[in-house]
Design a protein around this motif. Structure first.
Motif, PDB file in Angstrom:
ATOM      1  N   UNK A   1       0.837  -1.205   0.000  1.00  0.00           N
ATOM      2  CA  UNK A   1       0.000   0.000   0.000  1.00  0.00           C
ATOM      3  C   UNK A   1       0.877   1.263   0.000  1.00  0.00           C
ATOM      4  N   UNK A   2       1.766   1.427  -0.964  1.00  0.00           N
ATOM      5  CA  UNK A   2       2.761   2.501  -0.896  1.00  0.00           C
ATOM      6  C   UNK A   2       2.192   3.906  -0.988  1.00  0.00           C
ATOM      7  N   UNK A   3       0.943   4.057  -1.460  1.00  0.00           N
ATOM      8  CA  UNK A   3       0.381   5.400  -1.613  1.00  0.00           C
ATOM      9  C   UNK A   3      -0.761   5.675  -0.636  1.00  0.00           C
ATOM     10  N   UNK A   4      -1.054   4.719   0.243  1.00  0.00           N
ATOM     11  CA  UNK A   4      -2.240   4.823   1.094  1.00  0.00           C
ATOM     12  C   UNK A   4      -2.193   6.005   2.055  1.00  0.00           C
ATOM     13  N   UNK A   5      -0.989   6.393   2.495  1.00  0.00           N
ATOM     14  CA  UNK A   5      -0.882   7.453   3.504  1.00  0.00           C
ATOM     15  C   UNK A   5      -0.886   8.859   2.906  1.00  0.00           C
ATOM     16  N   UNK A   6      -0.999   8.977   1.594  1.00  0.00           N
ATOM     17  CA  UNK A   6      -0.902  10.277   0.938  1.00  0.00           C
ATOM     18  C   UNK A   6      -2.276  10.894   0.712  1.00  0.00           C
ATOM     19  N   UNK A   7      -2.336  12.244   0.712  1.00  0.00           N
ATOM     20  CA  UNK A   7      -3.581  12.912   0.363  1.00  0.00           C
ATOM     21  C   UNK A   7      -3.794  12.812  -1.147  1.00  0.00           C
ATOM     22  N   UNK A   8      -4.996  13.175  -1.600  1.00  0.00           N
ATOM     23  CA  UNK A   8      -5.385  12.938  -2.995  1.00  0.00           C
ATOM     24  C   UNK A   8      -4.453  13.630  -3.986  1.00  0.00           C
ATOM     25  N   UNK A   9      -4.100  14.883  -3.726  1.00  0.00           N
ATOM     26  CA  UNK A   9      -3.262  15.625  -4.677  1.00  0.00           C
ATOM     27  C   UNK A   9      -1.860  15.028  -4.729  1.00  0.00           C
ATOM     28  N   UNK A  10      -1.265  14.762  -3.558  1.00  0.00           N
ATOM     29  CA  UNK A  10       0.081  14.192  -3.515  1.00  0.00           C
ATOM     30  C   UNK A  10       0.088  12.807  -4.136  1.00  0.00           C
ATOM     31  N   UNK A  11      -0.976  12.050  -3.903  1.00  0.00           N
ATOM     32  CA  UNK A  11      -1.070  10.690  -4.434  1.00  0.00           C
ATOM     33  C   UNK A  11      -0.971  10.701  -5.959  1.00  0.00           C
ATOM     34  N   UNK A  12      -1.638  11.648  -6.586  1.00  0.00           N
ATOM     35  CA  UNK A  12      -1.635  11.742  -8.043  1.00  0.00           C
ATOM     36  C   UNK A  12      -0.215  11.960  -8.556  1.00  0.00           C
ATOM     37  N   UNK A  13       0.511  12.870  -7.922  1.00  0.00           N
ATOM     38  CA  UNK A  13       1.869  13.190  -8.354  1.00  0.00           C
ATOM     39  C   UNK A  13       2.821  12.030  -8.096  1.00  0.00           C
ATOM     40  N   UNK A  14       2.751  11.451  -6.884  1.00  0.00           N
ATOM     41  CA  UNK A  14       3.685  10.392  -6.513  1.00  0.00           C
ATOM     42  C   UNK A  14       3.391   9.112  -7.305  1.00  0.00           C
ATOM     43  N   UNK A  15       2.109   8.853  -7.614  1.00  0.00           N
ATOM     44  CA  UNK A  15       1.764   7.678  -8.420  1.00  0.00           C
ATOM     45  C   UNK A  15       2.464   7.731  -9.765  1.00  0.00           C
ATOM     46  N   UNK A  16       2.465   8.912 -10.387  1.00  0.00           N
ATOM     47  CA  UNK A  16       3.121   9.067 -11.690  1.00  0.00           C
ATOM     48  C   UNK A  16       4.625   8.855 -11.563  1.00  0.00           C
ATOM     49  N   UNK A  17       5.222   9.394 -10.496  1.00  0.00           N
ATOM     50  CA  UNK A  17       6.663   9.216 -10.287  1.00  0.00           C
ATOM     51  C   UNK A  17       7.006   7.753 -10.031  1.00  0.00           C
ATOM     52  N   UNK A  18       6.169   7.095  -9.218  1.00  0.00           N
ATOM     53  CA  UNK A  18       6.423   5.697  -8.885  1.00  0.00           C
ATOM     54  C   UNK A  18       6.310   4.817 -10.132  1.00  0.00           C
ATOM     55  N   UNK A  19       5.348   5.136 -10.988  1.00  0.00           N
ATOM     56  CA  UNK A  19       5.203   4.372 -12.224  1.00  0.00           C
ATOM     57  C   UNK A  19       6.475   4.475 -13.067  1.00  0.00           C
ATOM     58  N   UNK A  20       7.066   5.661 -13.107  1.00  0.00           N
ATOM     59  CA  UNK A  20       8.291   5.854 -13.881  1.00  0.00           C
ATOM     60  C   UNK A  20       9.437   5.024 -13.304  1.00  0.00           C
TER      61      UNK A  20
END
Length: 363
Positions: free
Chosen positions: A173-192
């Protein structure tokens, strides 16, 4: 050979017996039994999905060596890991709450793994600096975890896991602790970063969007067993359980097909454009449902049912109506349409779906 075993066999056949993950995770814990075959090729990201209590975290912990197997096998790049202690496994883990060392800087958190592998302090810190730069955190190398935002802490945790150059990366659950806006940005970075990762990555998540964006293949676990696996598009198009259907936002029914008609156990029939014979699923999105207060006389829809509104809730920018009656289903409509229909719990409606908006496939 089952579909799941065939998939595992295909991965091993394509990539050779000595590369990637080849596992059959069997764990008995009191009244719960995990029995999950899992195979993945180097460079592949596999997401484990399932409801609470399905066994996803147990599977992840078994891969990490934190829960012992009671059966099955665990091989990574041809090496058997069943009896290998967790600290000796070429495995990196990103925990849900990151578990960064609070007394160490971001740089020393990342350097911890290489130091444990025998690197000198200077070598480890040089490697850590390189990883932080890749994560866009070069300017935060000296910051303690309490000084980092949620997104920054998550990236430090990923860097710490990757710095040991693992052959298996586990993300809980690597993105579970993030708020919605941060999650969107970090999800894209993590995918890369995952796209550049040359070994196997296994992701556990409850969020279907995280799974669809980050994973090459989804493995859905319910009650300790795999119920479906495939690419995100395959899973989304042909769900095989109610949990998966809810996950991807579809109404799903199982019945027996006779040509273009699929009859459910309740006796209700659905008309489809596909022609099938035998056990079959029928699925359609809530947005395909049109609602009417009176029985429509001018509709071209082949499927029409008398229903009652059981509940209403906001779903994104639309209203979702939970309907019971001839057929239990979910319908999406605009706020204006819901107001014009005077929808409220207990209201009677007619629900219509065109055959062309349904999708039938063998069960």
């Amino acid at each position: 050979m089952t579909d799941i075993d065939e998939t595992a066999h295909r991965v091993r056949a394509d990539d050779g017996p000595d590369t990637g993950l080849d596992a059959h995770l069997v764990v008995d814990r009191g009244g719960f039994r995990l029995d999950v075959p899992l195979a993945a090729a180097p460079g592949e990201v596999v997401a484990l999905l399932g409801p609470n209590g399905a066994g996803k975290t147990t599977a992840l912990r078994a891969l990490a060596g934190l829960v012992p197997l009671t059966g099955g096998r665990l091989r990574l790049d041809g090496a058997e890991l069943e009896r290998t202690p967790p600290e000796k496994r070429p495995v990196g883990v990103v925990f849900q709450d990151y578990l960064l060392f609070p007394h160490l800087s971001a740089l020393d958190n990342v350097a911890f793994g290489p130091r444990c592998q025998g690197a000198t302090r200077a070598e480890a810190r040089a490697q850590a600096a390189e990883w932080l730069a890749r994560m866009g955190l070069a300017d935060h190398a000296g910051a303690k975890p309490r000084r980092l935002s949620g997104g920054q802490a998550q990236r430090v945790a990923v860097a710490r896991a990757l710095a040991t150059r693992p052959r298996l990366l586990l993300l809980d659950e690597p993105l579970a602790a993030l708020d919605a806006r941060t999650r969107l940005e970090v999800r894209a970075q993590l995918r890369r970063h995952l796209a550049e990762f040359e070994a196997v990555a296994v992701l556990v998540t409850h969020d279907p969007l995280d799974a669809m964006v980050l994973a090459d293949r989804l493995v859905v676990v319910e009650h300790g067993r795999v119920v479906q696996e495939g690419t995100p598009s395959e899973i989304a198009r042909r769900p095989r359980t109610d949990y998966i259907a809810q996950l991807v936002g579809l109404n799903l029914y199982r019945g027996r097909a006779e040509g273009h008609l699929v009859r459910l156990e309740s006796g209700t029939a659905l008309t489809t454009t596909e022609k099938l014979t035998g056990p079959a699923f029928v699925a359609f999105p809530p947005g395909a449902v049109t609602l009417h207060r009176e029985r429509p006389a001018d509709t071209s829809a082949r499927n029409l049912w008398r229903c009652e509104v059981a509940g209403l809730e906001t779903h994104g920018d639309r209203i979702r109506a939970d309907l019971t009656g001839d057929l239990a289903l979910a319908a999406d409509l605009t706020t204006v349409a819901a107001a014009e229909l005077g929808l409220e719990p207990g209201a009677g409606v007619w629900a219509a779906v065109k055959a062309a908006q349904t999708h039938a496939y063998p069960a």
